[in-house]
Structure formats: C-alpha cells, structure tokens
Design a protein around this motif. Structure first.
Motif, PDB file in Angstrom:
ATOM      1  N   GLU A 169      41.717  61.595  51.472  1.00 52.56           N
ATOM      2  CA  GLU A 169      40.665  62.382  50.824  1.00 52.56           C
ATOM      3  C   GLU A 169      39.298  62.009  51.403  1.00 52.56           C
ATOM      4  O   GLU A 169      38.499  62.877  51.762  1.00 52.56           O
TER       5      GLU A 169
ATOM      6  N   THR B 197      37.028  64.705  53.818  1.00 59.81           N
ATOM      7  CA  THR B 197      35.996  65.514  53.165  1.00 59.81           C
ATOM      8  C   THR B 197      34.736  64.730  52.806  1.00 59.81           C
ATOM      9  O   THR B 197      34.339  64.687  51.647  1.00 59.81           O
TER      10      THR B 197
ATOM     11  N   ASN C 162      35.838  64.723  35.024  1.00 58.82           N
ATOM     12  CA  ASN C 162      36.126  65.413  36.268  1.00 58.82           C
ATOM     13  C   ASN C 162      36.044  66.920  36.086  1.00 58.82           C
ATOM     14  O   ASN C 162      35.499  67.631  36.935  1.00 58.82           O
TER      15      ASN C 162
ATOM     16  N   PRO D 108      43.027  76.064  51.306  1.00 57.55           N
ATOM     17  CA  PRO D 108      42.433  75.758  49.992  1.00 57.55           C
ATOM     18  C   PRO D 108      42.910  74.386  49.520  1.00 57.55           C
ATOM     19  O   PRO D 108      44.120  74.121  49.506  1.00 57.55           O
ATOM     20  N   TRP D 109      41.963  73.556  49.141  1.00 61.33           N
ATOM     21  CA  TRP D 109      42.254  72.135  48.918  1.00 61.33           C
ATOM     22  C   TRP D 109      41.411  71.640  47.758  1.00 61.33           C
ATOM     23  O   TRP D 109      40.236  71.990  47.652  1.00 61.33           O
ATOM     24  N   ILE D 110      42.009  70.849  46.890  1.00 52.99           N
ATOM     25  CA  ILE D 110      41.242  70.283  45.773  1.00 52.99           C
ATOM     26  C   ILE D 110      41.533  68.799  45.624  1.00 52.99           C
ATOM     27  O   ILE D 110      42.677  68.354  45.747  1.00 52.99           O
ATOM     28  N   HIS D 111      40.460  68.058  45.399  1.00 46.27           N
ATOM     29  CA  HIS D 111      40.589  66.654  45.030  1.00 46.27           C
ATOM     30  C   HIS D 111      40.018  66.504  43.631  1.00 46.27           C
ATOM     31  O   HIS D 111      38.894  66.912  43.372  1.00 46.27           O
ATOM     32  N   SER D 112      40.835  65.948  42.729  1.00 48.46           N
ATOM     33  CA  SER D 112      40.345  65.728  41.371  1.00 48.46           C
ATOM     34  C   SER D 112      40.154  64.243  41.128  1.00 48.46           C
ATOM     35  O   SER D 112      39.033  63.752  41.127  1.00 48.46           O
ATOM     36  N   LEU D 113      41.239  63.504  40.948  1.00 50.71           N
ATOM     37  CA  LEU D 113      41.135  62.070  40.655  1.00 50.71           C
ATOM     38  C   LEU D 113      42.181  61.295  41.448  1.00 50.71           C
ATOM     39  O   LEU D 113      42.985  61.861  42.181  1.00 50.71           O
ATOM     40  N   PHE D 114      42.183  59.998  41.244  1.00 52.56           N
ATOM     41  CA  PHE D 114      43.135  59.127  41.915  1.00 52.56           C
ATOM     42  C   PHE D 114      44.546  59.311  41.334  1.00 52.56           C
ATOM     43  O   PHE D 114      45.527  59.441  42.045  1.00 52.56           O
ATOM     44  N   GLY D 115      44.608  59.356  40.001  1.00 49.17           N
ATOM     45  CA  GLY D 115      45.921  59.258  39.365  1.00 49.17           C
ATOM     46  C   GLY D 115      46.509  60.536  38.816  1.00 49.17           C
ATOM     47  O   GLY D 115      47.480  60.487  38.063  1.00 49.17           O
ATOM     48  N   ASN D 116      45.927  61.695  39.151  1.00 50.53           N
ATOM     49  CA  ASN D 116      46.413  62.906  38.466  1.00 50.53           C
ATOM     50  C   ASN D 116      46.872  64.022  39.389  1.00 50.53           C
ATOM     51  O   ASN D 116      47.017  65.165  38.955  1.00 50.53           O
TER      52      ASN D 116
ATOM     53  N   ILE E  33      37.542  71.835  47.314  1.00 54.03           N
ATOM     54  CA  ILE E  33      36.889  71.529  46.028  1.00 54.03           C
ATOM     55  C   ILE E  33      37.041  70.033  45.773  1.00 54.03           C
ATOM     56  O   ILE E  33      38.140  69.493  45.910  1.00 54.03           O
TER      57      ILE E  33
ATOM     58  N   VAL F 197      47.609  67.998  38.587  1.00 56.12           N
ATOM     59  CA  VAL F 197      46.709  69.062  39.080  1.00 56.12           C
ATOM     60  C   VAL F 197      47.537  70.111  39.820  1.00 56.12           C
ATOM     61  O   VAL F 197      47.359  71.317  39.622  1.00 56.12           O
TER      62      VAL F 197
ATOM     63  N   PRO G 162      39.860  80.115  51.998  1.00 58.18           N
ATOM     64  CA  PRO G 162      40.060  78.698  51.665  1.00 58.18           C
ATOM     65  C   PRO G 162      38.743  77.932  51.457  1.00 58.18           C
ATOM     66  O   PRO G 162      37.798  78.110  52.235  1.00 58.18           O
ATOM     67  N   VAL G 163      38.712  77.139  50.413  1.00 60.18           N
ATOM     68  CA  VAL G 163      37.572  76.238  50.187  1.00 60.18           C
ATOM     69  C   VAL G 163      38.109  74.847  49.862  1.00 60.18           C
ATOM     70  O   VAL G 163      39.253  74.708  49.435  1.00 60.18           O
TER      71      VAL G 163
ATOM     72  N   GLY H 295      43.815  71.762  37.396  1.00 58.27           N
ATOM     73  CA  GLY H 295      44.513  72.492  38.458  1.00 58.27           C
ATOM     74  C   GLY H 295      44.568  73.981  38.180  1.00 58.27           C
ATOM     75  O   GLY H 295      44.255  74.797  39.054  1.00 58.27           O
TER      76      GLY H 295
ATOM     77  N   PHE I 115      46.116  62.592  29.614  1.00 58.18           N
ATOM     78  CA  PHE I 115      45.517  62.535  30.947  1.00 58.18           C
ATOM     79  C   PHE I 115      46.122  63.644  31.814  1.00 58.18           C
ATOM     80  O   PHE I 115      45.417  64.339  32.546  1.00 58.18           O
TER      81      PHE I 115
ATOM     82  N   SER J 100      44.519  67.136  33.366  1.00 52.54           N
ATOM     83  CA  SER J 100      44.687  67.279  34.813  1.00 52.54           C
ATOM     84  C   SER J 100      45.369  68.595  35.171  1.00 52.54           C
ATOM     85  O   SER J 100      44.985  69.265  36.128  1.00 52.54           O
TER      86      SER J 100
END
Lengths: 417, 338
Positions: free
Chosen positions: B80, B84, A93, B94-102, A205, B106, A202-203, A67, A59, A63
């Motif tokens: 989050e 957004t 994801n 610059p910002w990223i959201h992937s999942l709850f637990g990772n 995502i 990331v 900046p974006v 990133g 996992f 992940s």
C-alpha cells in the motif's frame, strides 16, 4: 400510516423505506431488533435488491460498510456501546474517506463495569470522529431522522450516526406515523456517489497523505460538517413539506420565552424534562428547555442565540467526561463564551439510572436559587461512594470496587433501578 | 484514464531467451506487451522486492482472467505504502485502502455492492481481489479473513508473505519462521531469534474453512502463480492464495537473490507449494532435487546467528524437521527424488 410498534421495528421499517442496498450487522443489545427486523424483510423478499451480511464483529460490520459504500451502494449498519468502541478504527476511516454510511447507535453505557443500559457514553466518545451525530427525542423522530440521515450523508458525502436511547426508545412501544414508500422516494433521491470504485473509471481511494496535504484533507472534513450545519435545518424544512411534521433540525426550544433558567439536554430525557418544566411553570418558575438534536456538527451560534435572554443554564447529560465533568456542557460553554451566564453541569442517568421528575424538580429549583455546584451528579448515593473511599484509605487490598459497592447497595436497593 | 498504459518492455535476459524456446501460448506473460500492467512502474518498492513482483503478476493474471473487470482492496503495509504515496498511484485498476486489519471485510462489502448493482441491472460482473502482507493477513486481519471465508464471500484474498512487518522496520509476525531474527525477536539469550511455536500457516487454516480454493505459490515460479490466480478467478466464493515473497531488507539477502531465495524455500520443503479445493489437497509442486534447509538459511542474515563459529546444530535440525514434516504432509517429493 399510524401504528403502534417497538422503536427498533419503526427504525427497521424506515431504513427499509430508504431502499438500502447493503446492510451488515453484528448483534449487540439494544440495536439487535433493528437489524433482525431488516434481515427478516430481506429474507422474505419484502426488501428487494439488498444484501444482508451477518459479520463476525463490529469492526467487520463497519469495514464491510466501507467497502460497499465505496463501491457505490447505499449502506446501513447499527451498533451500540462496546460494539461502537470495537469498530472505532473503521468509524474514523469511514468519515476520513468521506463515505456516506448511515448507522444507528442505540445509546448505551460503556464498561467496565459491564452494564447494558442506556446513557450517551458510547456515541459521545466518538464526538471527534468526523461523523454527523443526530439525537432523537422520540421513536417518531428516530424514524424520521434515519430518512433525513441518508439524504444528508449522501449530499455532503459524510457518514451520519442517528443516536437513539437504548431500551428507553429502542424497546418502547409508541405510536408512530410510518411514511409511505412514495413519500420517502419523493424526499430521498437515489444515491449518486461522489467517488466510486468503477472499472470503467479506475481511481485509487485511501492513499497515504503526508504532512504536505494532511491538514487540508482534515480541514475538508470540518468544512463538510459546517455544510451540514447549514443543510440540517433546510432538510428538516424539506422533510416537513413532504411528511407534514417537525423532525430533526439543529436545536429545539420549549417554553424558553422569558425563561431565566434553561435546561439543555439530548435524547428521550427531554420528555421528562418538559413535563417537569410544565409543572414548574404552573408553579410560577421561569424555566424552559433547549433540546440539542445535532451534537455534531455542534450548533454554537444557535445555542448562543437560544440562551441569549436567560440568566443561567443547566446542562443535564447522560455522559461523564471523567476528570472534567460534562461533555455536552463543555460544548455548550464554548457556545456561550463571554455571555456572562451561570452554567451548571448535571451528570445524570448513567448506566440506565432512572431520571425522575421528582429529582429533576428538586434539581431545577436548586438551580433557580443558584445553589448547584459547577458539576453535579444527580441522585448519586454519596453514602456508598464515601464508604468505598474510606475503605480504600484504610486498606490496601480492597478488591474490585464495583463488587464491593454493589454489596453495600444490597439486592433490595438494587431492585429500585 | 480508462485506457491502460501498456508495458514499457526493456527487459532482456534469461526469461526472454527461455521464452523463445517455448511455444507462444506457453511463454511468460512478462514478455507480453499487452499485459495490463495493473501495478505500474515508478512505485517506491525496494530493489528486489518480492512483494512488488508477486503483486504485479498476480493482479495482471487476475485482470487477464476477468477481462479487466477487477477491483482491489489493499491492507496497510509495504504494498500500500510503496504504490500510493499521495498524490501518486501505481494502480491502474480501481483500488481502495481502508485499514490494516479489515481488508477481507472491505472486499466483502465491495462484492456485496457489485452483486446488488448487478441484480438491479445497474452494473457489470466485476470480480474482487483483497490483498495484504502477512501481518495484515495472519495477525491483525485474521478475524475479518476468517469471517469472509466462513461466509464464502465472492472474494479472492491474496497474502504476500515475507515473514514479518517489514514496512515498520522488520518486526515479528505470526508468519515469521522459527529462529528468525527480527527487531522484536533479537538473536539474544538462550533461544535467539523467533521462538519455535506450533506455527500459524494460514493456508492450512483456510483449508479448514473448506472454501472452494486455496493455493500457495512463490515468486520463483511465476507461471505457476499466474495459473493459480487464473484458476481462482474462474471460481466463485471465497478463495485464498498465499504467496511467499522474499524481502531483501527483512531477510538480509541480496536484492538479486529474491527469486533464488523463493526457489530455495520451495526446494527445501520450508514452503510447501500446493493447491486445495474445498478443504482437500489436490496437487503439489514437486521438489525435484531436495536440498537441506541449511542452503536456504545460510544466505539470510536473519539466520546468521545459527551459523558462525558455533553453529546451532540443534536449531538447524529442528528447522529441518519442520521442512521434512511439510514434505511428508503435502507429498512434495517428486517420484524421481523419492
């Protein structure tokens, strides 16, 4: 350069030639040798400008890949079996975010019962996850597909799984033609991300999307796979022009001219099937083979065209859609809708069960006489199955089924596989 | 949109008045028009949200400390969701959201990519912040967090702890305090509310990883919070800051009481505020006037079942014992108070 090496090491070298920038991995057989090989190259300095990260789970592996890919790095990882299942949330994801990660899946069975040997249950369970899935027939093709995979993934901004049979390919020593760095550089341009975390621009995502646009975003994933459907054969042609050999593409036909029966399969078992077909052709059987390289996107039109002139098809697959039969077969049936063909599903080789020419010959002859059931299980020991079913009818507390059945099989018989 | 939108500064009140009494360099950043305003106004947090306040100060301080060279990874959760909602974003970085637990993993990936790009001469020195709520940190994201600590990846992880899964309707997390009412620990039966356990205080677990920097903070002391973030950004390797952020919705407190609740958590010893380096405790914010835990518990509806006609004296005493243990363990009593 021709060399004799293990499939895993061939893939490791090919991945290194693609100039990956971040590699993360968690050990799981049979993929482990691949990342060990790359790890060694990074540590020795042979592979420069690459971060090798030992993570604490699959996992986390996916992940970290998310990133690094989002930050603009060419990213690679590998997994198999339970490992793939453990990373599933991140697998979806990665494709949802449109990140062009390349991952080897050294195909293996899924438990319970726990089993480390080859079949296609792992990656086929992820058929709807949005990743491209390419299946290699040989170690040479596995190696070549990785080089094509980076190009395909980065062009369409979608992740790609290169699936190769665990142990049968990963641990087999075969002759491979290892390309030069110049050849790979000529084929694979540097990664130009479509979206990147950049302080100068900046974006955000990964925003939350409600019903107002979710369908559209999901449709785009489908549209991208349709683009891949066009690009995969083109890439195979481009690959041939640089490397001088056929590798990849959507499907590959073998002796299907005038064939009345066409056997459809994926992966290394195609070799055994082709040998069987060669022998049967000599004996006068009108039989051919259709190998599917691209399982996702699934080449519906190409499969239908390849089956146009046959009378029947046999889908031999190393997977089981419990409760219906075959996974690949279901896809093939969709391709041939309305064509009036007889179709048979054969589930074979689960958990590493050997698929022998002898069994295949018997099976294909039966198919030629249209004596197969709609869904067949190759070399299934009915005696063992029926004995267990009877036990369960007679007694409530029969204990764990797998253990009871193993006892029936006995140690000597188990040694045959 | 490379130019950051500056703060639209309308606030007046105690902080600005207080600031006037201070030397300019000591004044709160809140009064600074040049603040980066990384988490812009217009987001959808509840009134009195402690997390929004904590995140705003933490990220602005990190931006300031890194000369605006900052990328953030964000766990699923309130922060989050309220920042957004598609197609809007409150983030000016610059910002990223992937999942709850990772999120920690990331962030590790981002840091790795930055390192390689820099080696290749293709990128600048950019810092990485990962952030999440207590659910995303102490529960579902804990594996990735521990892995990131153990590898000493170059990431500052900030946990905004409001003691539960507030975004999904106030369910219990492993950071929910003993006896607190949540939707999954109802005030029923012989042991109403969240059962007493050994607790899962992640700052202590982070210290056990011996990472370069661990700190706790609350939104009651924003200057302290800013200083800790600034200090964290001056270090490399894995860093962890755990911020107590009261949640009016989940705690059942008035939205104007967020700061007060955070201060009471600190002053009662319920939430120890300290700093640690490489596994060793370095300093703690002293409690000036120690207060009984009752003062902290009573205003919160999530503890209402402890009071009323038959106060749960024993339970309150057990919570007091927890606070006393914190005070002893982290040396929280100031000399005057001791």
């Amino acid at each position: 350069m021709l060399k004799q090496c293990e499939g895993s090491h061939a893939v490791a070298e090919a991945v290194a030639l693609c100039r990956p920038e971040v590699i993360c991995a968690y050990p799981i057989s049979p993929q482990t040798h691949i990342v060990e090989g790359i790890g060694e190259m990074v540590k020795s300095g042979e592979l420069k400008d690459c971060e090798f990260i030992n993570v604490e789970s699959e996992f986390a592996a996916m992940s970290v890949a998310i990133g690094s890919s989002a930050a603009g790095a060419r990213t690679y990882t590998a997994t198999a079996s339970q490992g793939l299942l453990y990373m599933v949330e991140a697998v979806y994801n990665a494709s949802g975010l449109g990140l062009p990660i390349v991952m080897t899946v050294a195909n293996r069975a899924i438990g319970a019962p726990i089993n480390i040997w080859n079949d296609h249950s792992d990656s086929l369970s992820q058929r709807d996850c949005g990743w491209v899935q390419l299946f290699a027939e040989t170690n040479q093709e596995a190696l070549d597909l990785h080089i094509q995979a980076f190009k395909l993934a980065e062009e369409i901004s979608l992740p790609v799984m290169v699936c190769m049979d665990g142990f049968i390919l990963t641990h087999a020593y075969e002759r491979v033609d290892m390309p030069t760095q110049e050849q790979v550089d000529a084929f694979l341009p540097p990664y130009e991300p479509r979206q990147v975390l950049d302080v100068n621009e900046p974006v955000s995502i990964g925003a939350m999307v409600g019903p107002e646009a979710f369908m559209e975003v999901r449709y785009l994933a489908h549209a991208k796979q349709m683009q891949a459907l066009e690009r995969i054969p083109q890439l195979a042609a481009e690959f041939k022009s640089v490397f001088g050999r056929e590798s990849g593409g959507l499907i590959r036909s073998y002796r299907t001219e005038d064939a009345e029966t066409i056997v459809i399969a994926m992966g290394s078992v195609l070799g055994t099937i082709k040998d069987t077909v060669d022998e049967m052709r000599e004996a006068g059987h009108k039989i051919g083979v259709l190998g599917i390289t691209s399982f996702r996107p699934f080449p519906l039109v190409e499969v239908a065209a390849a089956l146009k002139h046959c009378k029947r098809f046999v889908v031999l697959e190393k997977s089981l859609a419990v409760g219906i039969g075959g996974i690949v077969a279901t896809n093939v049936r969709m391709a041939v809708t309305g064509m009036g063909l007889k179709g048979y599903t054969v589930v074979a080789g689960l958990g590493g069960r050997a698929i022998t020419m002898k069994s295949l010959t018997g099976l294909f002859e039966k198919a030629g006489r249209d004596e197969l059931d709609p869904v067949n299980f190759l070399d299934l020991d009915w005696k063992v199955v029926n004995k267990q079913l009877e036990r369960e009818r007679e007694k409530r507390r029969t204990g764990p089924a797998a253990e009871a059945m193993l006892r029936d099989v006995g140690a000597v018989a188990a040694r045959n596989y | 949109m490379s130019a950051l939108q500056t703060v639209k500064f309308y606030q007046t009140g105690t902080f600005t008045v207080g600031n006037r009494l201070l030397a300019p360099e000591e004044r709160s950043v809140q009064a600074n028009m040049q603040r980066t305003n990384s988490l812009n106004s217009g987001h959808r947090a509840c009134q009195g949200c402690g997390e929004a306040l904590g995140a705003r100060y933490a990220i602005d301080a990190a931006m300031n400390a890194t000369n605006r060279q900052l990328i953030a990874a964000n766990a699923t959760g309130c922060l989050e969701v309220f920042s957004t909602p598609y197609p809007e974003t409150s983030w000016q970085i610059p910002w990223i959201h992937s999942l709850f637990g990772n999120t920690a993993a990331v962030a590790t990936g981002i840091a790795a990519a930055i390192k390689v790009k820099k080696q290749k001469g293709q990128g600048q020195d950019v810092c990485v912040v990962a952030q999440g709520g207590d659910g995303g940190t102490t529960d579902i994201g804990f594996g990735c967090l521990s892995g990131m600590f153990e590898r000493n990846d170059d990431v500052l992880y900030i946990c905004y702890d409001n003691g539960g899964y507030m975004n999904t309707g106030v369910q219990r997390s492993s950071a929910t305090p003993s006896a607190a009412r949540t939707a999954t620990t109802m005030p029923l039966g012989p042991e109403p509310g969240n059962p007493f356990g050994q607790g899962k205080f992640v700052p202590a677990i982070a210290m056990a990883h011996e990472i370069p920097y661990v700190a706790t903070a609350t939104v009651a002391d924003l200057r302290d919070l800013e200083n800790k973030v600034t200090k964290a950004m001056s270090l490399r390797g894995a860093r962890y800051i755990h911020i107590l952020v009261p949640c009016p919705l989940g705690w059942g407190t008035a939205s104007h009481d967020t700061i007060r609740m955070a201060r009471l958590a600190k002053e009662t010893g319920i939430f120890p505020v300290f700093e640690a380096e490489h596994g060793e405790l370095k300093s703690a914010l002293a409690i000036r006037r120690p207060l009984p835990v009752e003062e902290y518990l009573r205003p919160q509806k999530r503890f209402a079942h402890l009071f009323g006609k038959n106060p749960a004296v024993e339970t309150i005493a057990r919570i007091q014992a927890q606070a006393d243990k914190n005070i002893r363990r982290y040396g929280l009593l100031s000399k005057e108070a001791a």
